[in-house]
Design a protein around this motif. Structure first.
Motif, PDB file in Angstrom:
ATOM      1  N   TYR A   1      29.933 -14.837 -26.181  1.00 62.32           N
ATOM      2  CA  TYR A   1      30.871 -15.196 -24.868  1.00 62.32           C
ATOM      3  C   TYR A   1      31.422 -16.567 -24.817  1.00 62.32           C
ATOM      4  O   TYR A   1      32.650 -16.671 -24.669  1.00 62.32           O
ATOM      5  CB  TYR A   1      30.007 -14.958 -23.744  1.00 62.32           C
ATOM      6  CG  TYR A   1      30.702 -15.122 -22.395  1.00 62.32           C
ATOM      7  CD1 TYR A   1      31.720 -14.101 -22.136  1.00 62.32           C
ATOM      8  CD2 TYR A   1      30.654 -16.351 -21.641  1.00 62.32           C
ATOM      9  CE1 TYR A   1      32.569 -14.186 -20.881  1.00 62.32           C
ATOM     10  CE2 TYR A   1      31.417 -16.360 -20.398  1.00 62.32           C
ATOM     11  CZ  TYR A   1      32.422 -15.233 -20.150  1.00 62.32           C
ATOM     12  OH  TYR A   1      33.061 -15.415 -19.191  1.00 62.32           O
ATOM     13  N   TYR A   2      30.740 -17.484 -25.198  1.00 59.65           N
ATOM     14  CA  TYR A   2      31.236 -19.024 -24.984  1.00 59.65           C
ATOM     15  C   TYR A   2      31.875 -19.368 -26.238  1.00 59.65           C
ATOM     16  O   TYR A   2      32.767 -20.385 -26.263  1.00 59.65           O
ATOM     17  CB  TYR A   2      30.069 -20.106 -24.555  1.00 59.65           C
ATOM     18  CG  TYR A   2      29.696 -19.620 -23.117  1.00 59.65           C
ATOM     19  CD1 TYR A   2      30.422 -19.776 -22.245  1.00 59.65           C
ATOM     20  CD2 TYR A   2      28.271 -19.171 -23.069  1.00 59.65           C
ATOM     21  CE1 TYR A   2      29.932 -19.843 -20.916  1.00 59.65           C
ATOM     22  CE2 TYR A   2      27.844 -18.561 -21.830  1.00 59.65           C
ATOM     23  CZ  TYR A   2      28.747 -19.033 -20.624  1.00 59.65           C
ATOM     24  OH  TYR A   2      28.385 -18.744 -19.186  1.00 59.65           O
ATOM     25  N   ARG A   3      31.581 -18.882 -27.517  1.00 58.10           N
ATOM     26  CA  ARG A   3      32.246 -19.556 -28.621  1.00 58.10           C
ATOM     27  C   ARG A   3      33.251 -18.547 -29.460  1.00 58.10           C
ATOM     28  O   ARG A   3      34.160 -19.162 -29.929  1.00 58.10           O
ATOM     29  CB  ARG A   3      31.090 -19.817 -29.622  1.00 58.10           C
ATOM     30  CG  ARG A   3      30.059 -21.061 -29.129  1.00 58.10           C
ATOM     31  CD  ARG A   3      29.153 -21.404 -30.288  1.00 58.10           C
ATOM     32  NE  ARG A   3      28.314 -22.504 -29.533  1.00 58.10           N
ATOM     33  CZ  ARG A   3      27.034 -22.260 -29.318  1.00 58.10           C
ATOM     34  NH1 ARG A   3      26.433 -21.029 -29.621  1.00 58.10           N
ATOM     35  NH2 ARG A   3      26.354 -23.078 -28.770  1.00 58.10           N
TER      36      ARG A   3
ATOM     37  N   GLY B   1      38.665  -8.466 -25.044  1.00 55.31           N
ATOM     38  CA  GLY B   1      38.477  -7.769 -24.063  1.00 55.31           C
ATOM     39  C   GLY B   1      37.033  -7.779 -23.259  1.00 55.31           C
ATOM     40  O   GLY B   1      36.989  -7.252 -22.124  1.00 55.31           O
ATOM     41  N   LEU B   2      36.267  -8.769 -23.784  1.00 56.87           N
ATOM     42  CA  LEU B   2      35.026  -9.262 -22.856  1.00 56.87           C
ATOM     43  C   LEU B   2      35.166 -10.376 -22.270  1.00 56.87           C
ATOM     44  O   LEU B   2      35.637 -11.292 -22.456  1.00 56.87           O
ATOM     45  CB  LEU B   2      33.884  -9.245 -23.785  1.00 56.87           C
ATOM     46  CG  LEU B   2      33.635  -8.125 -24.925  1.00 56.87           C
ATOM     47  CD1 LEU B   2      32.694  -8.365 -25.745  1.00 56.87           C
ATOM     48  CD2 LEU B   2      33.280  -6.735 -23.980  1.00 56.87           C
TER      49      LEU B   2
ATOM     50  N   GLU C   1      29.455  -7.937 -19.616  1.00 59.09           N
ATOM     51  CA  GLU C   1      30.209  -7.171 -20.448  1.00 59.09           C
ATOM     52  C   GLU C   1      29.802  -7.351 -21.849  1.00 59.09           C
ATOM     53  O   GLU C   1      29.458  -6.321 -22.642  1.00 59.09           O
ATOM     54  CB  GLU C   1      31.567  -7.336 -20.279  1.00 59.09           C
ATOM     55  CG  GLU C   1      32.285  -6.792 -19.151  1.00 59.09           C
ATOM     56  CD  GLU C   1      33.847  -6.824 -19.082  1.00 59.09           C
ATOM     57  OE1 GLU C   1      34.399  -7.766 -19.805  1.00 59.09           O
ATOM     58  OE2 GLU C   1      34.320  -6.342 -18.221  1.00 59.09           O
ATOM     59  N   VAL C   2      29.400  -8.564 -22.268  1.00 59.54           N
ATOM     60  CA  VAL C   2      28.970  -9.085 -23.675  1.00 59.54           C
ATOM     61  C   VAL C   2      27.579  -8.262 -23.939  1.00 59.54           C
ATOM     62  O   VAL C   2      27.454  -7.602 -24.793  1.00 59.54           O
ATOM     63  CB  VAL C   2      29.020 -10.690 -23.868  1.00 59.54           C
ATOM     64  CG1 VAL C   2      28.282 -10.625 -25.144  1.00 59.54           C
ATOM     65  CG2 VAL C   2      30.329 -10.834 -24.026  1.00 59.54           C
ATOM     66  N   GLU C   3      26.847  -8.389 -23.037  1.00 61.38           N
ATOM     67  CA  GLU C   3      25.299  -7.769 -23.157  1.00 61.38           C
ATOM     68  C   GLU C   3      25.494  -6.226 -23.306  1.00 61.38           C
ATOM     69  O   GLU C   3      24.808  -5.789 -24.044  1.00 61.38           O
ATOM     70  CB  GLU C   3      24.553  -7.995 -21.728  1.00 61.38           C
ATOM     71  CG  GLU C   3      24.108  -9.572 -21.658  1.00 61.38           C
ATOM     72  CD  GLU C   3      23.053  -9.824 -22.621  1.00 61.38           C
ATOM     73  OE1 GLU C   3      22.336  -9.125 -23.136  1.00 61.38           O
ATOM     74  OE2 GLU C   3      22.870 -11.034 -22.911  1.00 61.38           O
ATOM     75  N   GLU C   4      26.373  -5.658 -22.293  1.00 64.20           N
ATOM     76  CA  GLU C   4      26.316  -4.234 -22.327  1.00 64.20           C
ATOM     77  C   GLU C   4      27.127  -3.859 -23.593  1.00 64.20           C
ATOM     78  O   GLU C   4      26.517  -2.813 -24.389  1.00 64.20           O
ATOM     79  CB  GLU C   4      27.442  -3.702 -21.378  1.00 64.20           C
ATOM     80  CG  GLU C   4      27.412  -2.282 -21.218  1.00 64.20           C
ATOM     81  CD  GLU C   4      28.736  -1.834 -20.008  1.00 64.20           C
ATOM     82  OE1 GLU C   4      29.154  -0.904 -20.376  1.00 64.20           O
ATOM     83  OE2 GLU C   4      28.659  -2.591 -19.128  1.00 64.20           O
ATOM     84  N   VAL C   5      27.877  -4.682 -24.408  1.00 68.69           N
ATOM     85  CA  VAL C   5      28.320  -4.165 -25.641  1.00 68.69           C
ATOM     86  C   VAL C   5      27.518  -4.421 -26.731  1.00 68.69           C
ATOM     87  O   VAL C   5      27.379  -3.473 -27.499  1.00 68.69           O
ATOM     88  CB  VAL C   5      29.864  -4.869 -25.853  1.00 68.69           C
ATOM     89  CG1 VAL C   5      30.210  -4.682 -27.403  1.00 68.69           C
ATOM     90  CG2 VAL C   5      30.814  -4.393 -25.029  1.00 68.69           C
TER      91      VAL C   5
END
Length: 65
Positions: A15-17, A22-23, A28-32
């Protein structure tokens, strides 16, 4: 495949790097990531840290075959 993320990595790394396309938020990152674990593209494990345990992910070796 580009080698942008090195094993092991966390959802924060994504997420941060590396901002996967699309996230737009951490949920959303956790879900993917959970979906990719379910489909055996990633392996996940809780790892002890100095703080609270965190989930680390590894790309399954067969993904690149």
């Amino acid at each position: 495949r580009k080698g942008e993320i090195k094993d092991p990595f966390s959802s924060r790394d994504v997420y941060y790097r590396h901002h996967w396309s699309g996230l737009t938020n951490p949920d959303e990152v956790e879900e993917v990531l959970n979906y990719l674990v379910e489909k055996n593209y990633l392996c996940a494990a809780y790892v002890k840290t100095n703080g609270r345990p965190t989930v680390r992910y590894w790309v399954h070796p067969k993904v690149f075959e």
